[in-house]
Design an enzyme around this catalytic site. Structure first.
Site, PDB file in Angstrom:
ATOM      1  N   LYS A  87       0.824  -1.216   0.000  1.00  0.00           N
ATOM      2  CA  LYS A  87       0.000   0.000   0.000  1.00  0.00           C
ATOM      3  C   LYS A  87       0.857   1.264   0.000  1.00  0.00           C
ATOM      4  CE  LYS A  87      -3.926  -2.262   2.278  1.00  0.00           C
ATOM      5  NZ  LYS A  87      -4.890  -2.206   3.399  1.00  0.00           N
TER       6      LYS A  87
ATOM      7  N   THR B  43      -5.132  -7.057  10.834  1.00  0.00           N
ATOM      8  CA  THR B  43      -5.451  -5.798  10.144  1.00  0.00           C
ATOM      9  C   THR B  43      -4.860  -4.602  10.888  1.00  0.00           C
ATOM     10  OG1 THR B  43      -7.534  -6.828   9.443  1.00  0.00           O
ATOM     11  CG2 THR B  43      -7.358  -4.435   9.183  1.00  0.00           C
TER      12      THR B  43
ATOM     13  N   ASN C  76      -1.904   0.134   6.836  1.00  0.00           N
ATOM     14  CA  ASN C  76      -1.360  -1.122   7.368  1.00  0.00           C
ATOM     15  C   ASN C  76      -0.474  -1.875   6.373  1.00  0.00           C
ATOM     16  OD1 ASN C  76      -3.396  -1.919   5.709  1.00  0.00           O
ATOM     17  ND2 ASN C  76      -4.627  -2.932   7.278  1.00  0.00           N
TER      18      ASN C  76
ATOM     19  N   TYR D 107     -12.385  -2.151  -3.695  1.00  0.00           N
ATOM     20  CA  TYR D 107     -12.907  -2.206  -2.320  1.00  0.00           C
ATOM     21  C   TYR D 107     -14.433  -2.082  -2.268  1.00  0.00           C
ATOM     22  CZ  TYR D 107      -8.268  -2.144  -0.152  1.00  0.00           C
ATOM     23  OH  TYR D 107      -7.000  -2.470   0.271  1.00  0.00           O
TER      24      TYR D 107
ATOM     25  N   GLU E 103      -9.325 -11.009  -7.715  1.00  0.00           N
ATOM     26  CA  GLU E 103      -8.436  -9.848  -7.498  1.00  0.00           C
ATOM     27  C   GLU E 103      -7.240  -9.888  -8.452  1.00  0.00           C
ATOM     28  OE1 GLU E 103      -7.468  -9.744  -3.331  1.00  0.00           O
ATOM     29  OE2 GLU E 103      -9.530  -9.265  -2.746  1.00  0.00           O
TER      30      GLU E 103
ATOM     31  N   HIS F  75      -2.137  -5.378   1.492  1.00  0.00           N
ATOM     32  CA  HIS F  75      -3.415  -6.067   1.307  1.00  0.00           C
ATOM     33  C   HIS F  75      -3.131  -7.515   0.966  1.00  0.00           C
ATOM     34  CE1 HIS F  75      -7.263  -7.362  -0.391  1.00  0.00           C
ATOM     35  NE2 HIS F  75      -6.545  -7.872  -1.376  1.00  0.00           N
TER      36      HIS F  75
HETATM   37  P1  ATP Z   1      -6.925  -6.089   3.361  1.00  0.00           P
HETATM   38  O1  ATP Z   1      -8.277  -6.355   2.726  1.00  0.00           O
HETATM   39  O2  ATP Z   1      -6.359  -4.734   3.035  1.00  0.00           O
HETATM   40  O3  ATP Z   1      -5.956  -7.204   3.127  1.00  0.00           O
HETATM   41  P2  ATP Z   1      -7.964  -6.998   5.879  1.00  0.00           P
HETATM   42  O4  ATP Z   1      -8.605  -8.091   5.094  1.00  0.00           O
HETATM   43  O5  ATP Z   1      -7.082  -7.354   7.033  1.00  0.00           O
HETATM   44  O6  ATP Z   1      -7.123  -6.044   4.945  1.00  0.00           O
HETATM   45  P3  ATP Z   1     -10.498  -5.634   5.796  1.00  0.00           P
HETATM   46  O7  ATP Z   1     -11.487  -5.786   6.880  1.00  0.00           O
HETATM   47  O8  ATP Z   1     -10.719  -6.335   4.485  1.00  0.00           O
HETATM   48  O9  ATP Z   1      -9.065  -5.996   6.397  1.00  0.00           O
HETATM   49  O10 ATP Z   1     -10.347  -4.068   5.532  1.00  0.00           O
HETATM   50  C1  ATP Z   1      -9.779  -3.597   4.327  1.00  0.00           C
HETATM   51  C2  ATP Z   1      -8.895  -2.425   4.628  1.00  0.00           C
HETATM   52  O11 ATP Z   1      -9.685  -1.342   5.085  1.00  0.00           O
HETATM   53  C3  ATP Z   1      -7.868  -2.648   5.755  1.00  0.00           C
HETATM   54  O12 ATP Z   1      -6.705  -3.295   5.335  1.00  0.00           O
HETATM   55  C4  ATP Z   1      -7.582  -1.226   6.190  1.00  0.00           C
HETATM   56  O13 ATP Z   1      -6.668  -0.589   5.283  1.00  0.00           O
HETATM   57  C5  ATP Z   1      -8.951  -0.582   6.039  1.00  0.00           C
HETATM   58  N1  ATP Z   1      -9.657  -0.598   7.326  1.00  0.00           N
HETATM   59  C6  ATP Z   1     -10.214  -1.675   7.932  1.00  0.00           C
HETATM   60  N2  ATP Z   1     -10.774  -1.336   9.103  1.00  0.00           N
HETATM   61  C7  ATP Z   1     -10.557   0.002   9.247  1.00  0.00           C
HETATM   62  C8  ATP Z   1     -10.894   0.959  10.231  1.00  0.00           C
HETATM   63  N3  ATP Z   1     -11.558   0.612  11.343  1.00  0.00           N
HETATM   64  N4  ATP Z   1     -10.497   2.237  10.020  1.00  0.00           N
HETATM   65  C9  ATP Z   1      -9.827   2.604   8.914  1.00  0.00           C
HETATM   66  N5  ATP Z   1      -9.501   1.747   7.928  1.00  0.00           N
HETATM   67  C10 ATP Z   1      -9.835   0.464   8.093  1.00  0.00           C
HETATM   68 MG    MG Z   2      -9.718  -7.749   3.298  1.00  0.00          MG
END
Ligand code: ATP
Ligand code: MG
Length: 142
Positions: A11, A93, A114, A51, A128, A117
């Site tokens: 990212k 996450t 973070n 997303y 994806e 992805h």
């Molecule tokens: P990713 O899909 O990026 O691999 P993930 O599967 O661990 O991460 P998801 O729940 O799919 O987490 O959320 C997608 C992305 O949205 C997260 O990686 C983070 O960048 C963002 N995100 C998730 N929760 C929050 C939050 N509470 N506040 C801000 N951003 C968030």
């Molecule tokens: Mg995810």
């Protein structure tokens, strides 16, 4: 364990900090082969489409703004059990909750920024990968 492919996006926060190479090196050390790789600045519509599943979440706007603020590095990874193994190497996450040695613990800043992805299922990984790469761009493993 079956050989699988999964999608990794390094990212904007991690690319800005010049840690994309370190993330890729960690992944290679963890047994992943990099089958395809590109650096690109995501257009807003592409980030929103990627997303779309999170559209109703309160952080959606923040997430799209973050993902489009500077370039990302996108990779197709392959190894046995790749989807689950990459999620393990990625960490939780929220980097504060991630295990020591995981990518998010090492390079993530907070729950939004973070570092990486990773696809969360084999079906999503296929979709994806196809979202970002033509099949001719994904080199078969040696
Ligand atoms: P990713 O899909 O990026 O691999 P993930 O599967 O661990 O991460 P998801 O729940 O799919 O987490 O959320 C997608 C992305 O949205 C997260 O990686 C983070 O960048 C963002 N995100 C998730 N929760 C929050 C939050 N509470 N506040 C801000 N951003 C968030
Ligand atoms: Mg995810």
């Amino acid at each position: 364990m079956a050989t699988e492919r999964t999608l990794c996006i390094i990212k904007p926060d991690a690319v800005e900090k010049n840690t994309a190479g370190a993330v890729l090196a960690l992944l290679e050390s963890a047994g992943f082969s990099i089958l395809a790789l590109k650096r690109t600045h995501l257009p807003q519509a592409v980030a929103e489409g990627f997303y779309a599943v999170h559209k109703a979440r309160p952080f959606f706007g923040e997430l799209v703004t973050f993902m489009t603020r500077s370039p990302v590095v996108i990779a197709v990874l392959e190894r046995d059990d790749a989807v689950a193994q990459y999620r393990k190497v990625m960490g939780a996450t929220d980097p504060a909750k991630a295990d020591a040695g995981t990518i998010r613990k090492l390079y993530g800043a907070n729950v939004g920024e973070n570092a990486v992805h990773g696809s969360d299922s084999l079906d999503n990984a296929k979709n994806e990968i196809a979202y970002f790469f033509a099949s001719s761009e994904v080199a078969p493993s040696a």
